[in-house]
Design an enzyme around this catalytic site. Structure first.
Site, PDB file in Angstrom:
ATOM      1  N   ASP A  52      45.446  48.163  59.850  1.00  0.00           N
ATOM      2  CA  ASP A  52      46.015  47.470  61.007  1.00  0.00           C
ATOM      3  C   ASP A  52      45.650  45.981  60.937  1.00  0.00           C
ATOM      4  OD1 ASP A  52      46.645  46.450  63.462  1.00  0.00           O
ATOM      5  OD2 ASP A  52      45.692  48.046  64.617  1.00  0.00           O
ATOM      6  N   ASN A  71      45.609  35.114  49.125  1.00  0.00           N
ATOM      7  CA  ASN A  71      44.893  35.340  47.861  1.00  0.00           C
ATOM      8  C   ASN A  71      44.412  36.780  47.680  1.00  0.00           C
ATOM      9  OD1 ASN A  71      42.777  34.671  45.598  1.00  0.00           O
ATOM     10  ND2 ASN A  71      41.581  35.502  47.309  1.00  0.00           N
ATOM     11  N   TYR A 136      50.707  47.167  40.452  1.00  0.00           N
ATOM     12  CA  TYR A 136      50.124  45.822  40.587  1.00  0.00           C
ATOM     13  C   TYR A 136      51.133  44.769  40.118  1.00  0.00           C
ATOM     14  CZ  TYR A 136      46.846  41.923  39.790  1.00  0.00           C
ATOM     15  OH  TYR A 136      46.202  40.701  39.792  1.00  0.00           O
ATOM     16  N   LYS A 140      53.057  41.830  42.411  1.00  0.00           N
ATOM     17  CA  LYS A 140      52.930  40.390  42.135  1.00  0.00           C
ATOM     18  C   LYS A 140      54.292  39.769  41.828  1.00  0.00           C
ATOM     19  CE  LYS A 140      48.443  40.072  42.658  1.00  0.00           C
ATOM     20  NZ  LYS A 140      47.885  39.318  43.785  1.00  0.00           N
TER      21      LYS A 140
HETATM   22  N1  LIG Z   1      40.597  37.903  38.356  1.00  0.00           N
HETATM   23  C1  LIG Z   1      41.705  37.935  37.655  1.00  0.00           C
HETATM   24  O1  LIG Z   1      41.673  38.079  36.430  1.00  0.00           O
HETATM   25  C2  LIG Z   1      43.030  37.776  38.333  1.00  0.00           C
HETATM   26  C3  LIG Z   1      44.149  37.581  37.529  1.00  0.00           C
HETATM   27  C4  LIG Z   1      45.388  37.421  38.119  1.00  0.00           C
HETATM   28  C5  LIG Z   1      45.509  37.460  39.488  1.00  0.00           C
HETATM   29  N2  LIG Z   1      44.411  37.651  40.262  1.00  0.00           N
HETATM   30  C6  LIG Z   1      44.611  37.705  41.710  1.00  0.00           C
HETATM   31  O2  LIG Z   1      43.756  36.789  42.371  1.00  0.00           O
HETATM   32  C7  LIG Z   1      43.442  37.280  43.664  1.00  0.00           C
HETATM   33  C8  LIG Z   1      41.939  37.238  43.867  1.00  0.00           C
HETATM   34  O3  LIG Z   1      41.339  38.078  42.898  1.00  0.00           O
HETATM   35  P1  LIG Z   1      39.817  37.961  42.435  1.00  0.00           P
HETATM   36  O4  LIG Z   1      39.825  38.051  40.969  1.00  0.00           O
HETATM   37  O5  LIG Z   1      39.158  36.848  43.108  1.00  0.00           O
HETATM   38  O6  LIG Z   1      39.288  39.375  42.991  1.00  0.00           O
HETATM   39  P2  LIG Z   1      37.921  39.808  43.667  1.00  0.00           P
HETATM   40  O7  LIG Z   1      36.790  39.016  43.155  1.00  0.00           O
HETATM   41  O8  LIG Z   1      37.884  41.289  43.554  1.00  0.00           O
HETATM   42  O9  LIG Z   1      38.165  39.407  45.203  1.00  0.00           O
HETATM   43  C9  LIG Z   1      39.212  40.012  45.905  1.00  0.00           C
HETATM   44  C10 LIG Z   1      39.237  39.503  47.320  1.00  0.00           C
HETATM   45  O10 LIG Z   1      40.317  40.135  48.003  1.00  0.00           O
HETATM   46  C11 LIG Z   1      39.823  40.809  49.139  1.00  0.00           C
HETATM   47  N3  LIG Z   1      40.543  42.055  49.367  1.00  0.00           N
HETATM   48  C12 LIG Z   1      40.875  43.006  48.467  1.00  0.00           C
HETATM   49  N4  LIG Z   1      41.493  44.024  49.074  1.00  0.00           N
HETATM   50  C13 LIG Z   1      41.552  43.705  50.384  1.00  0.00           C
HETATM   51  C14 LIG Z   1      42.072  44.348  51.540  1.00  0.00           C
HETATM   52  N5  LIG Z   1      42.632  45.556  51.479  1.00  0.00           N
HETATM   53  N6  LIG Z   1      41.964  43.735  52.724  1.00  0.00           N
HETATM   54  C15 LIG Z   1      41.379  42.523  52.827  1.00  0.00           C
HETATM   55  N7  LIG Z   1      40.855  41.850  51.772  1.00  0.00           N
HETATM   56  C16 LIG Z   1      40.941  42.454  50.574  1.00  0.00           C
HETATM   57  C17 LIG Z   1      38.352  41.076  48.863  1.00  0.00           C
HETATM   58  O11 LIG Z   1      37.710  41.175  50.099  1.00  0.00           O
HETATM   59  P3  LIG Z   1      36.312  41.957  50.361  1.00  0.00           P
HETATM   60  O12 LIG Z   1      35.393  41.627  49.229  1.00  0.00           O
HETATM   61  O13 LIG Z   1      35.832  41.366  51.646  1.00  0.00           O
HETATM   62  O14 LIG Z   1      36.608  43.388  50.421  1.00  0.00           O
HETATM   63  C18 LIG Z   1      37.959  39.843  48.067  1.00  0.00           C
HETATM   64  O15 LIG Z   1      37.636  38.786  48.933  1.00  0.00           O
HETATM   65  C19 LIG Z   1      44.033  38.674  43.758  1.00  0.00           C
HETATM   66  O16 LIG Z   1      45.241  38.643  44.457  1.00  0.00           O
HETATM   67  C20 LIG Z   1      44.263  39.051  42.312  1.00  0.00           C
HETATM   68  O17 LIG Z   1      45.307  39.993  42.161  1.00  0.00           O
HETATM   69  C21 LIG Z   1      43.172  37.806  39.723  1.00  0.00           C
END
Ligand SMILES: NC(=O)c1ccc[n+]([C@@H]2O[C@H](COP(=O)([O-])OP(=O)(O)OC[C@H]3O[C@@H](n4cnc5c(N)ncnc54)[C@H](OP(=O)(O)O)[C@@H]3O)[C@@H](O)[C@H]2O)c1
Length: 233
Positions: A52, A71, A136, A140
């Site tokens: 929600d 993000n 995924y 995206k």
């Molecule tokens: N790292 C990569 O290699 C990579 C590559 C391409 C794209 N991305 C994209 O970049 C973005 C950030 O990724 P990241 O690598 O920084 O990941 P991360 O370190 O796992 O952090 C993910 C963040 O998203 C939040 N989140 C995940 N699921 C959620 C939910 N259901 N509700 C609310 N918050 C949620 C987490 O919050 P909590 O910790 O508070 O739960 C955390 O703050 C994502 O969209 C990911 O798909 C990442």
């Protein structure tokens, strides 16, 4: 300028929130309350985007968000035929449906003042496709379609909409995705033309540029920051 970053408790979102501290008031959201409280933001809202999100909608409306950075995201490594329906729904909800809904709630204020910035964090997997990450990848890719259509819809209001597509970034999600795969860290590095992972700060600095007035002509774009991964091998 009021800036909301989703998923700011760690990783790329946390780097974005830090990078933008000196250009506006930062508001953050995520699930981990302790980590959000440590962000030094003007305000935070604890919210699971897969559930929600009405409290977050209220938070957006109350804080007149000028810049929305979608993000937060979840990654699942699995063949499609072995995925549970609930996991498919949760991933689309978090990665695509919630961002679209949050944008819809942020734009009335942006339209009213005839200025706004919307940045979605996509993935190179949404540009190229990634085997065993079909939900995924498609979530995206959906952000890219949303970005193009909305950029057209909002152009006359000086609201820009862009998607940043990172390649492998050194975060928990990025490194876990390697652990879940059949490849080692070194094998992955060998596939990346620059032989390195992107740093969260590089994505954050690109966000800062897209918010700046120098970037006002950039809208509807899908910008890859992937150390060359999308170009070929
Ligand atoms: N790292 C990569 O290699 C990579 C590559 C391409 C794209 N991305 C994209 O970049 C973005 C950030 O990724 P990241 O690598 O920084 O990941 P991360 O370190 O796992 O952090 C993910 C963040 O998203 C939040 N989140 C995940 N699921 C959620 C939910 N259901 N509700 C609310 N918050 C949620 C987490 O919050 P909590 O910790 O508070 O739960 C955390 O703050 C994502 O969209 C990911 O798909 C990442």
């Amino acid at each position: 300028m009021n800036i909301l970053v989703t998923g700011a408790s760690k990783g790329i979102g946390n780097a974005i929130a830090k990078e933008l501290q000196n250009i506006g008031e930062i508001f953050v959201t995520g699930r981990n309350e302790q980590a959000l409280a440590a962000c030094n933001a003007k305000g935070f809202c604890v919210c699971d985007l897969s559930k929600d999100i009405n409290d977050l909608v209220k938070f957006i409306e109350e804080n007149n968000i000028d810049v929305l950075i979608n993000n937060a995201g979840e990654y699942i490594y699995s063949s499609l035929d072995s995925m549970e329906t609930a996991d498919i729904q949760r991933l689309y909800q978090t990665n695509l449906i919630a961002p679209a809904y949050l944008i819809s709630k942020a734009i009335p204020h942006m339209k009213g003042q005839r200025w706004g910035r919307i940045i979605n964090i996509g993935s190179i997997s949404g540009v190229m496709g990634e085997a065993y990450a079909s939900i995924y990848s498609s979530s995206k890719a959906g952000l890219i379609g949303l970005t193009k259509a909305l950029a057209l819809e909002l152009a006359e209001y000086e609201i820009t909409v862009n998607t940043i597509n990172p390649g492998w970034v050194e975060t928990e999600l990025g490194m876990n995705s390697i652990e879940d795969s059949d490849f080692s860290r070194d094998e992955i590095l060998q596939c990346i033309p620059q032989k390195r992972f992107v740093k969260p700060e590089e994505v954050a600095k690109l966000c800062k540029y897209l918010i700046s007035s120098d970037a006002k002509g950039i809208t509807g774009q899908s910008i890859n920051i992937c150390a060359g991964l999308s170009v070929g091998i």
